[in-house]
Design a protein around this motif. Structure first.
Motif, PDB file in Angstrom:
ATOM      1  N   THR A  65      -6.041  13.661  -2.809  1.00  0.00           N
ATOM      2  CA  THR A  65      -5.014  14.130  -1.870  1.00  0.00           C
ATOM      3  C   THR A  65      -4.596  13.015  -0.928  1.00  0.00           C
ATOM      4  O   THR A  65      -3.405  12.833  -0.651  1.00  0.00           O
ATOM      5  N   GLU A  66      -5.572  12.257  -0.447  1.00  0.00           N
ATOM      6  CA  GLU A  66      -5.263  11.151   0.466  1.00  0.00           C
ATOM      7  C   GLU A  66      -4.491  10.050  -0.252  1.00  0.00           C
ATOM      8  O   GLU A  66      -3.596   9.439   0.333  1.00  0.00           O
ATOM      9  N   ARG A  67      -4.814   9.804  -1.527  1.00  0.00           N
ATOM     10  CA  ARG A  67      -4.068   8.797  -2.293  1.00  0.00           C
ATOM     11  C   ARG A  67      -2.615   9.235  -2.495  1.00  0.00           C
ATOM     12  O   ARG A  67      -1.697   8.421  -2.411  1.00  0.00           O
ATOM     13  N   THR A  68      -2.408  10.529  -2.734  1.00  0.00           N
ATOM     14  CA  THR A  68      -1.048  11.051  -2.890  1.00  0.00           C
ATOM     15  C   THR A  68      -0.253  10.861  -1.603  1.00  0.00           C
ATOM     16  O   THR A  68       0.885  10.388  -1.630  1.00  0.00           O
ATOM     17  N   LYS A  69      -0.862  11.190  -0.491  1.00  0.00           N
ATOM     18  CA  LYS A  69      -0.185  11.017   0.803  1.00  0.00           C
ATOM     19  C   LYS A  69       0.058   9.540   1.090  1.00  0.00           C
ATOM     20  O   LYS A  69       1.107   9.155   1.602  1.00  0.00           O
ATOM     21  N   PHE A  70      -0.920   8.708   0.742  1.00  0.00           N
ATOM     22  CA  PHE A  70      -0.790   7.277   0.975  1.00  0.00           C
ATOM     23  C   PHE A  70       0.359   6.697   0.151  1.00  0.00           C
ATOM     24  O   PHE A  70       1.077   5.815   0.616  1.00  0.00           O
ATOM     25  N   GLU A  71       0.556   7.189  -1.049  1.00  0.00           N
ATOM     26  CA  GLU A  71       1.665   6.750  -1.879  1.00  0.00           C
ATOM     27  C   GLU A  71       2.994   7.104  -1.217  1.00  0.00           C
ATOM     28  O   GLU A  71       3.941   6.324  -1.238  1.00  0.00           O
ATOM     29  N   ARG A  72       3.051   8.266  -0.596  1.00  0.00           N
ATOM     30  CA  ARG A  72       4.266   8.668   0.128  1.00  0.00           C
ATOM     31  C   ARG A  72       4.495   7.770   1.339  1.00  0.00           C
ATOM     32  O   ARG A  72       5.633   7.400   1.641  1.00  0.00           O
ATOM     33  N   ILE A  73       3.418   7.433   2.024  1.00  0.00           N
ATOM     34  CA  ILE A  73       3.534   6.547   3.187  1.00  0.00           C
ATOM     35  C   ILE A  73       4.022   5.175   2.750  1.00  0.00           C
ATOM     36  O   ILE A  73       4.867   4.562   3.404  1.00  0.00           O
ATOM     37  N   ARG A  74       3.514   4.693   1.645  1.00  0.00           N
ATOM     38  CA  ARG A  74       3.982   3.404   1.108  1.00  0.00           C
ATOM     39  C   ARG A  74       5.460   3.485   0.734  1.00  0.00           C
ATOM     40  O   ARG A  74       6.207   2.524   0.907  1.00  0.00           O
TER      41      ARG A  74
END
Length: 186
Positions: A49-58
């Motif tokens: 979940t955090e990786r998915t959100k991090f991809e959005r932040i990127r």
């Protein structure tokens, strides 16, 4: 931005919960991994979940870096990831805090877009062997980036080449006269 903000002031300004972005900041400090690594089994990593959100932040930062406005970025997030506008708004705020973009993001984004536009035109002109136009366009991009502005660091050595003249006197009238010369408003 005209004045520097502390991290605490930036968080207050953006109204971002520090605990939500702490892991991403720790990732950039090489304290945790993006994905679990068998070579480092003891090192913490981001969850799915955090990786998915991090991809959005990127994604937010990549759009900002090419000069897109906040409104455009939010609309892209809502369409690409099928999320609500409110959630996109929060992701943009968190991304700006993580990447240090606090303040006039739209203005800076438009400036980056102009710089990229001039560089693209310069490359096209160069490809068409119009070297003069390519040089002028590249120079415009450099001016927008501020490459021709002198960076003033430290003291100017020329200020110390000429010694100052000091005249000592114990006459108080001389002091009053000098003060009147320096401050003509009185």
């Amino acid at each position: 931005m005209s004045k520097a903000l502390t991290l605490k002031q930036a968080k207050a300004l953006l109204k971002v919960d520090e605990t939500k972005i702490e892991k991403y900041l720790r990732f950039y400090n090489d304290e945790i991994l993006l994905e679990p690594d068998p070579q480092f089994p003891h090192k913490e990593s981001l969850t799915e979940t955090e990786r998915t959100k991090f991809e959005r932040i990127r994604r937010v930062f990549s759009l900002f870096d090419i000069g897109r406005t906040d409104e455009f970025i939010r609309s892209v997030l809502t369409k690409e990831y099928e999320i609500e506008y409110r959630q996109a708004y929060n992701i943009v705020k968190e991304a700006y805090l993580i990447y240090g973009i606090v303040g006039e993001a739209d203005r800076v984004g438009k400036k980056r877009a102009s710089i990229n536009f001039y560089r693209t035109l310069a490359n096209l002109a160069f490809k068409d062997k119009d070297y003069e136009a390519a040089g002028k366009l590249w120079e415009k991009a450099d001016k927008l980036e501020g490459l021709f502005e002198s960076e003033m660091q430290g003291l100017d050595p020329d200020d110390f080449k000429h010694p100052s003249t000091f005249v000592f006197t114990n006459n108080i009238n001389v002091l009053h006269q000098r003060q009147k010369e320096l401050d003509p408003d009185d």
